[in-house]
Design an enzyme around this catalytic site. Structure first.
Site, mmCIF file in Angstrom:
data_model
loop_
_atom_site.group_PDB
_atom_site.id
_atom_site.type_symbol
_atom_site.label_atom_id
_atom_site.label_comp_id
_atom_site.label_asym_id
_atom_site.label_seq_id
_atom_site.Cartn_x
_atom_site.Cartn_y
_atom_site.Cartn_z
ATOM 1 N N ASP A 151 18.056 -32.295 -60.769
ATOM 2 C CA ASP A 151 18.497 -33.613 -61.509
ATOM 3 C C ASP A 151 19.388 -34.634 -60.924
ATOM 4 O OD1 ASP A 151 16.996 -32.564 -63.408
ATOM 5 O OD2 ASP A 151 18.720 -31.657 -64.923
ATOM 6 N N CYS A 156 15.779 -25.912 -70.597
ATOM 7 C CA CYS A 156 14.767 -26.670 -71.672
ATOM 8 C C CYS A 156 14.906 -25.558 -72.779
ATOM 9 C CB CYS A 156 13.388 -26.837 -71.023
ATOM 10 S SG CYS A 156 13.619 -27.592 -69.609
ATOM 11 N N ARG A 185 10.441 -17.559 -48.323
ATOM 12 C CA ARG A 185 9.044 -16.958 -48.101
ATOM 13 C C ARG A 185 8.505 -17.775 -46.800
ATOM 14 N NH1 ARG A 185 4.169 -16.051 -51.184
ATOM 15 N NH2 ARG A 185 4.981 -16.019 -53.204
ATOM 16 N N TYR A 208 16.245 -14.761 -63.721
ATOM 17 C CA TYR A 208 16.442 -14.179 -62.674
ATOM 18 C C TYR A 208 17.945 -13.658 -62.866
ATOM 19 C CZ TYR A 208 11.827 -14.890 -61.103
ATOM 20 O OH TYR A 208 10.500 -14.995 -60.778
#
Lengths: 434, 434
Positions: free
Chosen positions: B268, B42, B21, B61
Site C-alpha cells: 500500500d 480485508c 524460497r 501466520y
C-alpha cells in the site's frame, strides 16, 4: 434476395435473426423438421428432473413471434430432403420446393439410436422436447426403481443426475475410459467420486450390447437413456456436394461458409476453428451454435463477419458441483504436437467464514513456450467464473507467466487473496522451471 | 547477505517468504511496528460485523510460524524510525540498529485521522486488528442507535454494512460525488440504490467539519467510523532519499526496486504499473500487495522477476450484492487521452428456474481501436467471475470484437447461453459501428 435456413433451434434462429437485423428487406424462411422451434436443448435434463415444471418453459420463441416481430417465416414439420444447389432450391418431404439465394444449414446432430425402431418403450434419448416430455411422463407413471444411462458425456451424466433426483437407482455405462469426453485421469477421478457419492454406479469400458425391456446386459433397468454416439447430421448437406471435414462435420471457413458459395453451415452439424490447435474441430455446444449461427446469418445477409473460433469451454453440473473445462487436456495437447506440462491443485475458494469450499484446478501449458493450452475447474462454487478466466486467457494466447500475475478481484465474501487460479499458475511456473 | 523487510502484513510477508524460497541461506528479518503480523486487513469489517467471531480468525501466520517453519525472524513492536542507506542500516524506535544488504519497504498506508489525538472515544478507524477489536467491543457494549461513516470508499461502505447488520442506523458522508472511488454515474446510482434499499442514508458532496461525542455535524452518531483520506506511508522512505512518484506513493520499476539500488518497495506504500494506462498508479489492495511483495522478495533474494502490473480490479460486497470493477471508467479513460465509448446492460445471469438474478454490466472501450479499457459488474451472483474475465481481457489488451466472441461456459445451472458479458460486448460493438 431469399435466405433459407434449415433448422429452427439455436444456430438456425440466431442466423435468421441476425440476417434480419443486417438486411430488413431480405426474404427469410426457416424450415424446421420438428414441431417446435427455439427450444433450449440444454434445459431438457432439468425438465426430466422436474425442476422445469412445464415443457413450455423450454421454449424461448414461437414461430408466431418470428413472423410478427421479426418478419421471418418459420415453417415447422418441414423436413428438407434434398438440396439442389445448382437450382438454388430445397425440396421438402411434402414435395414443396423452396428457392434460395443464400442457404444456412443448421441440421444439428443426433445420437446413434435416435429414432431407431424396435427398441422397448422404456428406452429414451434426450434430444428434443418430445423426448424429454415422454421420459418425464414415463418416470411419473412407471416410477422405475432402476435405470441405466448409456454414455457418460454431458447429456448422459445430466440425465443420470435427473433420474437420481427422481428416486431412480442409476447405473452409467461408458464405452471409453473418459467421463464428460475428457481423457484426463485427474478429472475422471473427480467425476467418478461425485457420481458415487450420490449413489450413481459407474462402469467404464463397458459396451451395452443388448437393451431389453427391463435390463441392459446384466444391469436392471426399468428405464434406459441412450446418450452415446452423438454425431453431426451431415447427410443432407453431403448429398448436395457440401464438403465434410475430417471431424465428420461440415467444413466451414471463418465466415461459416461451406465449399459451396452462398451456402453456410453452423451449429451441431458444423466444424469451427479451435483457437488452441489452430485446426477445425467439432464440439457441439449451444454457445458455439448461437455464435457461429449469428456469423453465418450476418454473412448470408451480405455483411462480412468472421467467427473467431472456440477454445472448447463447457461446464456441467452434477449434484450441485460444477465440472468445467476449456482447451486441451495434456494428452490431447501431446497428440497435437505440444509438449504439455500439467498441474492440479486443490484450494479453498474463499474464507471459511464465508462458506468457502474446495476448488480443484488443473492447468496445462506448453513446456517450450509457456503458452496455456487448457484447464479445468471443479467446485461447488465459482467454477464457471474461473473456467471463463482460463478460456479468456486461451483466446488471448496467454503464457502462464502472464496468467500468474492476473489482477483478479478479491474481497472475503468472494475469493481468497491468492485465487485458486493463481495458486495453480504459480505451481505450473515452478514446474516449468524444473 | 541480510534482507530486512519493513512491515509484516501482506506485502512484507510475501516478500520475506518468497525470498526464503529463492535463497535458503539468506538472513531475513521482518520488522513490524504493531503487535501483530499477517492479518487479513480485508477481513476487518467482517469481524466488526460479527461474522468472524474471534480476532484470531483474522491472523494467518504468527511470528513463531515464520521463525520455525521458514527460518525468518519476525520482530513485532519494532517501529523503524530511520533508514540510512549509505550505512545500509535501519534504526528502530528502541534505538536498536539492524543492518541490511537488501531492503524491502512495505510500510502500508493510513487514513488521515489514524491515531489523531483528541477525538472522542466513539470515533474509530478500521485499519488494524486493534481498531476492529475496539470497534466491535464498543458496538457490543454501547449498542449505539445511530452511526456515521465518513468516506464512501471500500472500507467506509463495508463498515456501513457491518454497522447496519449490528442494528445501527447509518449515515455515510462522502466529500466527492464518487462511491467506491469511481467517477461513474451509472455505478454510483447502483451503489446508492443498494445502500438506500438497506436503510443506509448517503450524502455526497458533504465534508464532515466537526466530530463530536454524539454527532457529526447535524447527524446523530453514537459511533463514527472514519475511512477517508487514505494515503501511503512514505515519510520514512522519503527521508532516506527514496523517490516518491506523482501519485504520492513510492516510485518503483517493474522489479519493484526503488531509485536506491537494493531497496525495494511493495504494498500500500508503493506505486505499480497500470496496464491500461501504461503509467504508474496507486491503488492500494491486498491482492497487489501480495503479488508485488512476492516479486520484491524474489528480486531482493537475487532472482530476476518482473511484476506484470495491475488493471485495477476490485470487488466489494454490500448487503449481499457484489460491486466489481476493473480498468478505467469512461471519464478516467478520457483524461488518459482515450476516446471512450461505454455501454451498460442489465441481463439475467441464468435461467429463472435456477434462481437467476439480474447482472448489471458496463463495458468501456476506445473508439479508435476498439480496445477494452474497463468494465464493471454488479450482481448478487457471479460478479467476481465476470469481472475477472474482463480483467483478463484487459491484461491481454483485447479488443471488444474479440471479447464478443469469447467461448464462455454455459449450462442452465451456471449461466445463460448468451452471457451478460457477451450481450454487453455485442452492444458495444454496435455502438462502435455508429
Amino acid at each position: 434476395m431469399a435466405l433459407v435456413v434449415i433448422g429452427g433451434v439455436a444456430a438456425g434462429l440466431s442466423a435468421a435473426a441476425r440476417a434480419r437485423r443486417i438486411d430488413p428487406q431480405l426474404e427469410i424462411v426457416v424450415l424446421e423438421k420438428g414441431p417446435l422451434i427455439s427450444y433450449g436443448a440444454c434445459g431438457l435434463p432439468y425438465f426430466v428432473e422436474g425442476r422445469i415444471r412445464d415443457a413450455s418453459g423450454l421454449i424461448v420463441y414461437t414461430p408466431e413471434y418470428f413472423r410478427k416481430e421479426r418478419n421471418i417465416e418459420v415453417r415447422t414439420q418441414a423436413r428438407v430432403v434434398t438440396i439442389s444447389h445448382p437450382r438454388r432450391e430445397v425440396t421438402l418431404e411434402s414435395g414443396d420446393r423452396v428457392r434460395y439465394d443464400r442457404l444456412v444449414i443448421s441440421t444439428g446432430a443426433r445420437c446413434d439410436t435416435c429414432g431407431l425402431p424396435g427398441l422397448p418403450p422404456s428406452v429414451f434419448t434426450l434430444h428434443t422436447v418430445d423426448d424429454a416430455t415422454r421420459l418425464r411422463t414415463f418416470l411419473q407413471e412407471k416410477q422405475p426403481r432402476h435405470g441405466v444411462v448409456i454414455g457418460a458425456g454431458y447429456i448422459g451424466l445430466e440425465a443420470a443426475d435427473a433420474l437420481r433426483r427422481n428416486g431412480v437407482r442409476v447405473t452409467v455405462l461408458e464405452r471409453s475410459a473418459n467421463l464428460l469426453l475428457r481423457d484426463d485421469a485427474w478429472w475422471t477421478a473427480l467425476v467418478r467420486k461425485q457420481l458415487e457419492t450420490h449413489g450413481v454406479e459407474l462402469h467404464c469400458g463397458v459396451e451395452a450390447k443388448s437393451i431389453q425391456e427391463d435390463r441392459v446386459g446384466d444391469f436392471p433397468a426399468g428405464v434406459v437413456v441412450v446418450a452415446a454416439g452423438f454425431r453431426p447430421n451431415v447427410e443432407l448437406a453431403s448429398a448436395a456436394g457440401v464438403e465434410i471435414g475430417r471431424t465428420g462435420a461440415i467444413a466451414t471457413d471463418d465466415r461459416m461458409e461451406t465449399n459451396l458459395r452462398g451456402v453456410y453451415a453452423a451449429g451441431d452439424c458444423a466444424e469451427v476453428q479451435h483457437l488452441v490447435t489452430g485446426r477445425p474441430t467439432w464440439i457441439p455446444l449451444g454457445t458455439t451454435a448461437n455464435k457461429a449461427g449469428r456469423v453465418a446469418g450476418a454473412n448470408a445477409a451480405g455483411a462480412r463477419e468472421r467467427f473467431g473460433g472456440i477454445v472448447g469451454t463447457s461446464i456441467v453440473g452434477l449434484f450441485g458441483v460444477g465440472f468445467a473445462t476449456t482447451g486441451l487436456t495434456a494428452s490431447q495437447a501431446r497428440s497435437e504436437g505440444f509438449s504439455p506440462v500439467a498441474v492440479q491443485i486443490e484450494s479453498k475458494n474463499k474464507a471459511g467464514y464465508f462458506q468457502g469450499v474446495k476448488s480443484h484446478v488443473e492447468l496445462v501449458c506448453d513446456r517450450a513456450t509457456g503458452r496455456l493450452l487448457g484447464g479445468s475447474v471443479v467446485s461447488e462454487d465459482g467454477a464457471a467464473g474461473r473456467i471463463n478466466v482460463i478460456a479468456t486467457a486461451l483466446h488471448a494466447g496467454m503464457r502462464v507467466e502472464q496468467f500468474e500475475q492476473l489482477d483478479l478481484a478479491y474481497s472475503p465474501p468472494f475469493a481468497t487473496v491468492w485465487d485458486p487460479l493463481l495458486i495453480a499458475a504459480q505451481q505450473l511456473v515452478r514446474e516449468l522451471a524444473k
